[in-house]
Design an enzyme around this catalytic site. Structure first.
Site, PDB file in Angstrom:
ATOM      1  N   SER A 104      81.092 -21.053  46.651  1.00  0.00           N
ATOM      2  CA  SER A 104      79.817 -20.601  47.325  1.00  0.00           C
ATOM      3  C   SER A 104      79.802 -20.439  48.611  1.00  0.00           C
ATOM      4  O   SER A 104      78.965 -19.948  49.342  1.00  0.00           O
ATOM      5  CB  SER A 104      78.881 -21.454  46.950  1.00  0.00           C
ATOM      6  OG  SER A 104      78.612 -21.677  45.511  1.00  0.00           O
TER       7      SER A 104
ATOM      8  N   SER B 221      76.743 -19.349  46.105  1.00  0.00           N
ATOM      9  CA  SER B 221      75.514 -19.177  46.449  1.00  0.00           C
ATOM     10  C   SER B 221      74.783 -19.370  47.947  1.00  0.00           C
ATOM     11  O   SER B 221      73.747 -19.124  48.054  1.00  0.00           O
ATOM     12  CB  SER B 221      75.014 -20.560  45.926  1.00  0.00           C
ATOM     13  OG  SER B 221      75.330 -21.796  46.371  1.00  0.00           O
TER      14      SER B 221
ATOM     15  N   LYS C 153      72.304 -23.721  55.333  1.00  0.00           N
ATOM     16  CA  LYS C 153      71.693 -23.311  54.004  1.00  0.00           C
ATOM     17  C   LYS C 153      70.687 -24.468  53.751  1.00  0.00           C
ATOM     18  O   LYS C 153      70.748 -25.521  54.026  1.00  0.00           O
ATOM     19  CB  LYS C 153      73.070 -23.494  53.034  1.00  0.00           C
ATOM     20  CG  LYS C 153      72.718 -23.241  51.656  1.00  0.00           C
ATOM     21  CD  LYS C 153      74.120 -23.327  50.993  1.00  0.00           C
ATOM     22  CE  LYS C 153      73.835 -23.044  49.597  1.00  0.00           C
ATOM     23  NZ  LYS C 153      75.217 -23.130  48.797  1.00  0.00           N
TER      24      LYS C 153
END
Length: 503
Positions: free
Chosen positions: A190, A166, A91
């Site tokens: 997330s 997210s 990420k």
């Protein structure tokens, strides 16, 4: 040791760490071939075809790293570490010194940190190859995975829907076999939200089990980092590398003495036998829009019972996700000072404060502006009664959950990560998620695929749905065992039907 040429999909499509390492040892392919295979899939489906927009950056040194792994294996006859040759999608809020770390924001475009995050370093030291940085909801501040730098990431099971968030880019990368495994972060939902929406296993570990050093922060209290993969066994293998004390994240001192010799050893297809699981009634919906999830949850309950578990419904009015999010979330108070300290440690680009980000306007204003303004206007949080009251409420919630589990002699709690299907693109914020319970308590939660909705023209397989299993602090071995037993019985995992998409 010789290697044969094979088609990329023959190597990596749905392949596990065990599959790929077996092939490496047998000389069926090498690490360079693996990297090329993943790059081919990214080129084919992320920037062309359905244009999933999961990947923000590719590691220019990936093939060289792979060649070094191949040379080490040839010279030593053994792997350089437990994740030798494992290709990782990371990420883009985790610092890397060989790729930019942007949080998906145009305001930080091109910024390359000078020090790796602890998670990036541990992966590399274990022999893994970080191939890509993935899109996220900008600054990891919401749940539909749209950013000013990467645009809107699409759900590969239904291109009209979001991938959760997210960590949606990491979720799509794992679902599409753009990498062997992926890493996400979780402040509220997330990791588990994109795991649920992409038919993946995702772990939010106990607070303090994995270091967050070098990760773009949102909340000191709620931030966590963890693995996402297509199987429980791969999550366990990655956790063995990432767990541990780190002087750069003092909270990890809580994990000392609490980490087993092996998480992988906890995988047991009979793990439900004799266990008591509580289904949290307040985290299920009662409206027609909840029917698909409730139906999948009912099947999941039966699967656990078939595995030998006693499953009972428990109802506590204090465990209400909407109320917990409204009254317990502390992101607004903690974001600004943490984020600005992070910015000051980056190479100079003119953005040093949250005010600078607001002034330049180079962020996804539609989804972030209100929160960023509120956070920027929040001062002296440590003396703010509203903030301090929320922290005290976290302690009460932890005691409440532990008390509920003790009262009913429960080993774990279960609930759907999202009460309804993941929302369509453009529908606003992600709806009716339950992950806040783990975020506020700091307890570990493992999300496992529990089914698909009814197929339709947009979703030929249906839309994936996931179930959270939540346990007491540092009970990850229990969760992994339960998750593995559920996975082996339910056999839910299906890859997206990418063969239907034109090249």
């Amino acid at each position: 040791m010789t290697s044969r040429v094979v088609r990329p999909d023959d190597i990596v499509d749905e392949a596990t760490i065990e599959d790929l390492q077996r092939g490496l040892l047998a000389g069926e392919f090498n690490c360079v071939a693996l990297v090329d295979a993943y790059l081919g899939r990214i080129a084919r489906w992320d920037k062309r075809g359905p244009m999933l927009r999961a990947v923000l950056a590719l590691n220019p040194a990936a093939r060289k790293l792979a060649a070094n792994r191949d040379a080490a294996l040839a010279a030593e006859g053994r792997f350089s570490g437990p994740l030798h040759g494992v290709v990782v999608a990371l990420k883009d809020n985790c610092n890397t010194t060989d790729m930019p770390t942007t949080g998906g924001s145009l305001s930080l475009q091109g910024i390359v940190p000078t020090i790796n995050s602890t998670v990036s370093r541990k992966l590399s030291d274990a022999g893994a190859i970080v191939l890509a940085k993935t899109n996220l909801h900008e600054f990891a501040l919401s749940g539909t995975t749209v950013s000013s730098l990467g645009g809107q990431t699409l759900n590969p099971y239904d291109l009209t829907r979001t991938p959760g968030g997210s960590s949606g880019g990491s979720g799509v990368a794992a679902a599409m076999s753009f990498a062997t495994v992926a890493i996400g972060t979780d402040t509220v939902n997330s990791i588990r939200s994109p795991a649920s929406a992409n038919c993946l296993v995702g772990l939010r570990p106990t607070r303090g089990l994995i270091s967050r050093a070098g990760v773009m922060p949102v909340s000191q209290t709620q931030d966590s980092i963890g693995p996402m993969a297509r199987t429980v066994s791969d999550v366990a293998r990655v956790l063995e590398v990432l767990a541990g004390y780190d002087t750069d994240d003092p909270v990890t001192a809580r994990a000392v003495g609490r980490i087993p010799a092996s998480y992988y050893a906890s995988l047991d297809h009979k793990a439900f036998e004799g266990r008591r699981i509580g289904v949290l009634r307040r985290l299920l919906g009662d409206e027609p829009r909840h029917l698909e999830v409730n139906t999948a949850m009912a099947r999941a309950v039966q699967t656990m019972r078939d595995g030998g578990a006693q499953v009972l419904e428990v109802d506590d009015p204090c465990i209400n996700a909407d109320a917990l999010l409204r009254d317990g979330d502390v992101q607004k108070w903690e974001f600004k000072p943490l984020f600005e300290a992070y910015l000051r440690a980056l190479p100079q680009n003119g953005v040093r404060t949250l005010g600078d980000v607001l002034a330049c306007g180079a962020y996804h204003q539609e989804t972030l502006h209100e929160f960023l303004v509120q956070s920027n206007d929040t001062v002296d949080s440590e003396h703010d009664c509203g903030y301090l009251g929320r922290l005290a409420a976290h302690d009460r919630l932890r005691d409440r959950v532990l008390g509920l589990m003790a009262e009913h002699a429960l080993d774990a709690l279960a609930y759907p990560l999202q009460k309804c299907l993941v929302v369509p693109v453009g529908a606003g914020g992600q709806a009716e998620r339950n992950g806040i319970l783990a975020a506020l308590t700091g307890f570990p939660a493992l999300n496992v695929p529990m089914g698909f909705s009814t197929p339709d023209l947009n979703a030929p397989l249906g839309v994936p749905m996931g179930m959270d299993l939540l346990a007491r602090p540092f009970d990850e071995p229990l969760l992994l065992g339960l998750g593995y037993a559920f996975e082996q019985r339910a056999r839910v995992r299906k890859p997206p039907l990418h063969t239907l998409w034109p090249d």
